[in-house]
Design a protein around this motif. Sequence first.
Motif, mmCIF file in Angstrom:
data_model
loop_
_atom_site.group_PDB
_atom_site.id
_atom_site.type_symbol
_atom_site.label_atom_id
_atom_site.label_comp_id
_atom_site.label_asym_id
_atom_site.label_seq_id
_atom_site.Cartn_x
_atom_site.Cartn_y
_atom_site.Cartn_z
ATOM 1 N N ARG A 57 0.826 -1.203 0.000
ATOM 2 C CA ARG A 57 0.000 0.000 0.000
ATOM 3 C C ARG A 57 0.867 1.262 0.000
ATOM 4 O O ARG A 57 0.614 2.206 -0.721
ATOM 5 C CB ARG A 57 -0.941 -0.013 1.216
ATOM 6 C CG ARG A 57 -1.987 1.092 1.179
ATOM 7 C CD ARG A 57 -3.163 0.789 2.072
ATOM 8 N NE ARG A 57 -2.764 0.612 3.457
ATOM 9 C CZ ARG A 57 -3.116 -0.427 4.206
ATOM 10 N NH1 ARG A 57 -3.896 -1.372 3.718
ATOM 11 N NH2 ARG A 57 -2.705 -0.520 5.455
ATOM 12 N N LEU A 58 1.912 1.252 0.827
ATOM 13 C CA LEU A 58 2.754 2.447 0.941
ATOM 14 C C LEU A 58 4.200 2.096 1.287
ATOM 15 O O LEU A 58 4.461 1.232 2.123
ATOM 16 C CB LEU A 58 2.206 3.362 2.048
ATOM 17 C CG LEU A 58 3.136 4.501 2.475
ATOM 18 C CD1 LEU A 58 3.148 5.621 1.442
ATOM 19 C CD2 LEU A 58 2.746 5.065 3.840
ATOM 20 N N GLU A 150 7.501 8.925 -1.472
ATOM 21 C CA GLU A 150 6.351 8.128 -1.068
ATOM 22 C C GLU A 150 5.868 7.358 -2.285
ATOM 23 O O GLU A 150 5.588 7.965 -3.313
ATOM 24 C CB GLU A 150 5.268 9.123 -0.643
ATOM 25 C CG GLU A 150 4.401 8.678 0.475
ATOM 26 C CD GLU A 150 3.478 9.823 0.869
ATOM 27 O OE1 GLU A 150 3.761 10.486 1.856
ATOM 28 O OE2 GLU A 150 2.486 10.038 0.146
ATOM 29 N N ARG A 152 2.991 4.855 -3.472
ATOM 30 C CA ARG A 152 1.721 4.220 -3.103
ATOM 31 C C ARG A 152 1.237 3.297 -4.212
ATOM 32 O O ARG A 152 1.501 3.538 -5.384
ATOM 33 C CB ARG A 152 0.642 5.284 -2.848
ATOM 34 C CG ARG A 152 0.853 6.013 -1.555
ATOM 35 C CD ARG A 152 -0.281 6.992 -1.268
ATOM 36 N NE ARG A 152 0.103 7.822 -0.143
ATOM 37 C CZ ARG A 152 -0.157 7.511 1.121
ATOM 38 N NH1 ARG A 152 -0.836 6.411 1.416
ATOM 39 N NH2 ARG A 152 0.244 8.307 2.093
#
Length: 349
Positions: A57-58, A150, A152
């Motif tokens: 997810r991340l 980041e 995702r």
Amino acid sequence: MVRMETKIHILPEALCNKIAAGEVVERPSSVVKELLENSLDAGASDILIELEAGGKRLIRISDNGCGMNRQDAFLSFERHATSKIRTDTDLFALTTLGFRGEALASIASVSRLRLTTSDNDEGLGQQIYAEGGKIKSATEVGFPQGTTIEVRNLFFNLPARKKFLRKEQTELGHAADVVTKQALANPAVSFRLKHNERIMVDLRREKGVRERVAALLGRSLLSDLLPVDRQNSADLQLTGLISQPQLTRSASSHIYTFINGRYIRDRVVQHAVMDGYRHLLMKGRYPVVVLFLQIDPAQIDINVHPTKHEVRFREQSKIHDLIAESLRQTLRPAGWLDTKADTQITGQA
Ligand SMILES: Nc1ncnc2c1ncn2[C@@H]1O[C@H](COP(=O)(O)OP(=O)(O)OP(=O)(O)O)[C@@H](O)[C@H]1O
Ligand SMILES: [Mg+2]
């Protein structure tokens, strides 16, 4: 009849990036590896790795490295864009972990990626957001010097590959393994790994490998480890820690070998390590080894595989023998080579 239209066409850039991503981005841990390497190349001394759902997810990696200015931040999304090499001779004088200028472009092409970075201590930074490699927004933001990336929804636009991802715990295990390897190679850097908000690894900056090994693999292990320190010439050096033969593992996964600070899983090196332990271990048992080979970059070719896990040596047998011989010599004064084994080994040298 002469047909004018061609059968061959140049692929669109977005598809090229996806193909390139296929080579380096296999799973969340590959992203963690590439981003950590970038943070280390940027001279970071503190690195935070945050994952959600095993990184599926991340994945968020924050460093306090040199950061990028606005133009570089945009360029970093481009394929074949790098600050690390300029000419082909640089390929054989590498001092950085990265050099292909592909990792970020590849990762961006198969995820939703947000880059926030600042190269100054005035707190002025840039934030760029891209989806599937397409830049969607770019803004100025307040940000301390360093970089946060980041990632995702890895493979949101590549369902075929997404299907191959494993359970959260399995992916987390792979990612943690990558962190372990980088942490062993960089004891002066602090690493923190958080998973779903829980701290999994918290390593402060250490003086040396010994302290880092203790923090990562357990302090009790230290008494069973012997130091290796062999300077063959100005540009060939072997250092590290190896287990006495009574300390073994059932798999070779505790053999960590690094060449010029890069984790390498190389057949020749692996063989040399096991050769150093010949006659000392039961079949199916493996030592605990953390070994650093420092070598003139001109003597190796790292541009063998996109993941850079393999290397070609100019003088393969010299390296093999240096490793095997150094291990034997380290193990010998400890009294672990009996005379019989000793003669056999000398006989083969
Ligand atoms: N965390 C970071 N801090 C500062 N600069 C960074 C960071 N991450 C990336 N960069 C910059 O972006 C460029 C592109 O990164 P990318 O990982 O795509 O390529 P590379 O590291 O040069 O080569 P490779 O593809 O082998 O990793 C780097 O050369 C570097 O200048
Ligand atoms: Mg890189």
